[in-house]
Design a protein around this motif. Structure first.
Motif, PDB file in Angstrom:
ATOM      1  N   ALA A   2       0.832  -1.206   0.000  1.00 37.40           N
ATOM      2  CA  ALA A   2       0.000   0.000   0.000  1.00 37.40           C
ATOM      3  C   ALA A   2       0.867   1.257   0.000  1.00 37.40           C
ATOM      4  CB  ALA A   2      -0.898  -0.009   1.230  1.00 37.40           C
ATOM      5  N   PHE A   3       0.361   2.303  -0.623  1.00 37.74           N
ATOM      6  CA  PHE A   3       1.083   3.567  -0.705  1.00 37.74           C
ATOM      7  C   PHE A   3       0.527   4.497   0.360  1.00 37.74           C
ATOM      8  CE2 PHE A   3       1.399   7.898  -2.306  1.00 37.74           C
ATOM      9  CZ  PHE A   3       2.754   7.963  -2.604  1.00 37.74           C
ATOM     10  N   ILE A   4       1.440   5.060   1.156  1.00 31.70           N
ATOM     11  CA  ILE A   4       0.955   5.882   2.265  1.00 31.70           C
ATOM     12  C   ILE A   4       1.512   7.303   2.168  1.00 31.70           C
ATOM     13  CG2 ILE A   4       2.793   5.103   3.858  1.00 31.70           C
ATOM     14  CD1 ILE A   4       0.462   5.039   5.998  1.00 31.70           C
ATOM     15  N   ASN A   5       0.660   8.282   2.404  1.00 36.43           N
ATOM     16  CA  ASN A   5       1.088   9.683   2.419  1.00 36.43           C
ATOM     17  C   ASN A   5       0.822  10.222   3.829  1.00 36.43           C
ATOM     18  OD1 ASN A   5       1.184  12.504   2.243  1.00 36.43           O
ATOM     19  ND2 ASN A   5       0.691  12.450   0.059  1.00 36.43           N
ATOM     20  N   PRO A 189      -7.307  -5.573   6.990  1.00 40.08           N
ATOM     21  CA  PRO A 189      -6.572  -5.930   8.220  1.00 40.08           C
ATOM     22  C   PRO A 189      -5.098  -6.243   7.957  1.00 40.08           C
ATOM     23  CG  PRO A 189      -8.592  -7.205   8.029  1.00 40.08           C
ATOM     24  CD  PRO A 189      -8.431  -6.463   6.741  1.00 40.08           C
ATOM     25  N   VAL A 190      -4.820  -6.826   6.778  1.00 45.06           N
ATOM     26  CA  VAL A 190      -3.428  -7.185   6.457  1.00 45.06           C
ATOM     27  C   VAL A 190      -2.598  -5.916   6.241  1.00 45.06           C
ATOM     28  CG1 VAL A 190      -1.945  -8.383   4.785  1.00 45.06           C
ATOM     29  CG2 VAL A 190      -4.143  -9.388   5.441  1.00 45.06           C
ATOM     30  N   VAL A 191      -3.160  -4.970   5.488  1.00 43.22           N
ATOM     31  CA  VAL A 191      -2.458  -3.708   5.228  1.00 43.22           C
ATOM     32  C   VAL A 191      -2.237  -2.970   6.555  1.00 43.22           C
ATOM     33  CG1 VAL A 191      -2.694  -1.425   4.165  1.00 43.22           C
ATOM     34  CG2 VAL A 191      -3.294  -3.464   2.866  1.00 43.22           C
ATOM     35  N   LYS A 192      -3.280  -2.988   7.361  1.00 41.76           N
ATOM     36  CA  LYS A 192      -3.228  -2.311   8.657  1.00 41.76           C
ATOM     37  C   LYS A 192      -2.089  -2.876   9.515  1.00 41.76           C
ATOM     38  CE  LYS A 192      -6.919  -1.585  11.966  1.00 41.76           C
ATOM     39  NZ  LYS A 192      -8.314  -1.936  12.167  1.00 41.76           N
ATOM     40  N   GLU A 193      -2.030  -4.194   9.536  1.00 39.63           N
ATOM     41  CA  GLU A 193      -0.990  -4.889  10.303  1.00 39.63           C
ATOM     42  C   GLU A 193       0.401  -4.523   9.759  1.00 39.63           C
ATOM     43  OE1 GLU A 193      -2.698  -6.989  12.370  1.00 39.63           O
ATOM     44  OE2 GLU A 193      -0.971  -7.701  13.512  1.00 39.63           O
ATOM     45  N   ASN A 194       0.526  -4.536   8.430  1.00 36.15           N
ATOM     46  CA  ASN A 194       1.829  -4.257   7.817  1.00 36.15           C
ATOM     47  C   ASN A 194       2.263  -2.823   8.049  1.00 36.15           C
ATOM     48  OD1 ASN A 194       1.972  -6.811   6.848  1.00 36.15           O
ATOM     49  ND2 ASN A 194       1.288  -6.297   4.768  1.00 36.15           N
ATOM     50  N   ILE A 195       1.329  -1.902   7.928  1.00 36.44           N
ATOM     51  CA  ILE A 195       1.710  -0.493   8.001  1.00 36.44           C
ATOM     52  C   ILE A 195       1.796   0.022   9.429  1.00 36.44           C
ATOM     53  CG2 ILE A 195       0.909   1.850   7.445  1.00 36.44           C
ATOM     54  CD1 ILE A 195       0.572   1.032   4.722  1.00 36.44           C
ATOM     55  N   PHE A 196       0.807  -0.345  10.221  1.00 39.67           N
ATOM     56  CA  PHE A 196       0.802   0.187  11.589  1.00 39.67           C
ATOM     57  C   PHE A 196       1.397  -0.814  12.585  1.00 39.67           C
ATOM     58  CE2 PHE A 196      -2.689   2.327   9.307  1.00 39.67           C
ATOM     59  CZ  PHE A 196      -2.208   3.628   9.389  1.00 39.67           C
ATOM     60  N   GLY A 197       1.988  -1.869  12.040  1.00 34.42           N
ATOM     61  CA  GLY A 197       2.734  -2.818  12.877  1.00 34.42           C
ATOM     62  C   GLY A 197       1.920  -3.443  13.990  1.00 34.42           C
ATOM     63  N   GLY A 198       0.677  -3.764  13.683  1.00 34.47           N
ATOM     64  CA  GLY A 198      -0.136  -4.476  14.666  1.00 34.47           C
ATOM     65  C   GLY A 198      -0.617  -3.608  15.815  1.00 34.47           C
ATOM     66  N   LYS A 199      -0.300  -2.289  15.715  1.00 32.01           N
ATOM     67  CA  LYS A 199      -0.790  -1.408  16.796  1.00 32.01           C
ATOM     68  C   LYS A 199      -2.260  -1.123  16.556  1.00 32.01           C
ATOM     69  CE  LYS A 199       2.380   1.831  16.657  1.00 32.01           C
ATOM     70  NZ  LYS A 199       2.690   3.230  16.702  1.00 32.01           N
ATOM     71  N   ARG A 200      -3.108  -1.806  17.265  1.00 29.18           N
ATOM     72  CA  ARG A 200      -4.539  -1.588  17.069  1.00 29.18           C
ATOM     73  C   ARG A 200      -5.053  -0.677  18.163  1.00 29.18           C
ATOM     74  NH1 ARG A 200      -7.345  -6.237  13.922  1.00 29.18           N
ATOM     75  NH2 ARG A 200      -5.583  -6.898  12.711  1.00 29.18           N
ATOM     76  N   GLU A 201      -6.052   0.111  17.788  1.00 24.48           N
ATOM     77  CA  GLU A 201      -6.643   1.004  18.797  1.00 24.48           C
ATOM     78  C   GLU A 201      -7.263   0.177  19.916  1.00 24.48           C
ATOM     79  OE1 GLU A 201      -9.599   3.904  17.308  1.00 24.48           O
ATOM     80  OE2 GLU A 201      -8.836   3.177  15.389  1.00 24.48           O
ATOM     81  N   GLU A 202      -7.168   0.664  21.115  1.00 31.50           N
ATOM     82  CA  GLU A 202      -7.848  -0.007  22.220  1.00 31.50           C
ATOM     83  C   GLU A 202      -9.353   0.171  22.061  1.00 31.50           C
ATOM     84  OE1 GLU A 202      -6.853  -1.921  24.803  1.00 31.50           O
ATOM     85  OE2 GLU A 202      -5.025  -1.912  23.580  1.00 31.50           O
ATOM     86  N   GLU A 253      -1.417  11.489  -6.939  1.00 29.12           N
ATOM     87  CA  GLU A 253      -2.385  12.579  -7.091  1.00 29.12           C
ATOM     88  C   GLU A 253      -3.624  12.302  -6.248  1.00 29.12           C
ATOM     89  OE1 GLU A 253      -1.388  13.933 -11.606  1.00 29.12           O
ATOM     90  OE2 GLU A 253      -3.378  13.092 -11.199  1.00 29.12           O
ATOM     91  N   PHE A 254      -4.098  11.075  -6.312  1.00 26.92           N
ATOM     92  CA  PHE A 254      -5.348  10.770  -5.618  1.00 26.92           C
ATOM     93  C   PHE A 254      -5.164  10.794  -4.103  1.00 26.92           C
ATOM     94  CE2 PHE A 254      -9.038   8.117  -4.423  1.00 26.92           C
ATOM     95  CZ  PHE A 254      -9.999   8.904  -5.012  1.00 26.92           C
ATOM     96  N   THR A 255      -4.046  10.228  -3.647  1.00 28.95           N
ATOM     97  CA  THR A 255      -3.834  10.193  -2.198  1.00 28.95           C
ATOM     98  C   THR A 255      -3.290  11.516  -1.697  1.00 28.95           C
ATOM     99  OG1 THR A 255      -1.626   9.340  -2.448  1.00 28.95           O
ATOM    100  CG2 THR A 255      -3.371   7.715  -2.150  1.00 28.95           C
ATOM    101  N   GLY A 256      -2.792  12.350  -2.600  1.00 26.53           N
ATOM    102  CA  GLY A 256      -2.188  13.607  -2.189  1.00 26.53           C
ATOM    103  C   GLY A 256      -3.206  14.690  -1.899  1.00 26.53           C
ATOM    104  N   LYS A 257      -4.441  14.468  -2.363  1.00 23.87           N
ATOM    105  CA  LYS A 257      -5.468  15.488  -2.120  1.00 23.87           C
ATOM    106  C   LYS A 257      -5.783  15.552  -0.641  1.00 23.87           C
ATOM    107  CE  LYS A 257      -7.631  15.005  -6.569  1.00 23.87           C
ATOM    108  NZ  LYS A 257      -8.512  14.123  -7.301  1.00 23.87           N
ATOM    109  N   SER A 258      -5.876  16.760  -0.129  1.00 25.32           N
ATOM    110  CA  SER A 258      -6.136  16.838   1.309  1.00 25.32           C
ATOM    111  C   SER A 258      -7.597  16.537   1.601  1.00 25.32           C
ATOM    112  CB  SER A 258      -5.759  18.213   1.824  1.00 25.32           C
ATOM    113  OG  SER A 258      -6.271  19.175   0.972  1.00 25.32           O
TER     114      SER A 258
END
Ligand SMILES: Nc1nc2c(ncn2[C@@H]2O[C@H](COP(=O)(O)OP(=O)(O)OP(=O)(O)O)[C@@H](O)[C@H]2O)c(=O)[nH]1
Ligand SMILES: [Mg+2]
Length: 260
Positions: A2-5, A189-202, A253-258
């Protein structure tokens, strides 16, 4: 991947519709385009031949809710199914986060489905991705026709891992949104795990953990009552390298839009 900005807090998840020629991949994303409100999707970009077969890819960016403070976008892309576009299929697969395998349910096309699935496995390996490790959903399409491959046969041959499958008639819009929801449910959930390193909100005190997880992973798409006509942005074919750069640019471009 996944591409993250981090500046605009946008996350782009790439979902690929893969399958043999004419199985209905483009029909799927056209239907998604028509169903979604224009506020939740970008332009539908198509690269086609004169005969309307996908030449390189179709791309539809859509918005799909939030993960933590990040706005999630899906880039839905199709590969060209015709056998001689192997190199294009390989490029489009680069960085895929999830795959929908669109099979053609007509009996004479059984071998074409199996060959395409084998091609998917090999093309992913070229990007060092094991087919067994990437989110995958099957769509058995064209169930409105006669002389169909039984679902059981499809499952035995393509889907021994018993992954989710949807019977569809994409041309009538049947099973299309369900497929998109299913692949979202597998991929997010897989992307979430990969990007946020398994840190899930309480979870909130009064909310059970399982309920919170179900809420998080249920992606809602803003649909509209009135079907919108399709407006394509058609692109001229350039070199393969240029096209890869174009895909990257469109993502930025798409993810860069605020947020608004
Ligand atoms: N009967 C029937 N026809 C379908 C269905 N889905 C797609 N089609 C038709 O099948 C043909 C091919 O559909 P596309 O969506 O262009 O197929 P594709 O997989 O994108 O094909 P390539 O781009 O060549 O790989 C079109 O004529 C569609 O109208 C379906 O569920 N039922
Ligand atoms: Mg197509």
């Amino acid at each position: 991947m996944a591409f993250i900005n981090y500046t605009t807090k946008n996350l782009a998840i790439k979902i690929i519709y893969y399958g043999p020629g004419l199985s209905g991949k483009t029909t799927n994303i056209r239907h998604v385009y028509k169903m979604l409100d224009s506020s939740s999707r970008g332009d539908l970009i198509c690269l086609e031949t004169d005969t309307e077969r996908t030449f390189f890819f179709d791309l539809l960016p859509i918005k799909a809710g939030q993960i933590s403070d990040f706005e999630i976008h899906f880039q839905l892309m199709t590969v060209p199914g015709q056998v001689f576009y192997e190199a294009s299929r390989r490029s489009v697969l680069k960085g895929a986060d999830g795959i929908v395998f669109v099979a053609d349910s007509q009996v004479p096309l059984l071998d074409a489905n199996l060959e395409s699935f084998d091609g998917l496995r090999k093309n992913l390996l070229q990007h060092n991705v094991d087919l067994n490790s990437i989110p995958l959903v099957f769509q058995y399409n064209k169930r409105d026709l006669d002389n169909l491959i039984p679902v059981e046969t499809f499952n035995n041959l393509l889907n021994p891992r018993k992954l989710p499958y949807i019977e569809s008639s994409a041309i009538n819009g049947v099973g299309v949104v369900e497929t998109l929801k299913e692949i979202s449910k597998q991929t997010v959930p897989v992307v979430k795990e990969n990007i946020f390193g398994g840190k899930r909100e309480e979870p909130k005190k009064e909310e059970k953990k399982e309920e919170k997880q179900a809420r998080d992973e249920e992606i809602e798409f803003v649909t509209r009552d009135r079907i919108s006509p399709i407006q394509f942005v058609k692109m001229k074919f350039k070199s393969q390298e240029d096209i890869e750069k174009e895909i990257e640019k469109l993502t930025r471009e798409f993810t860069g839009k605020s947020k608004h």
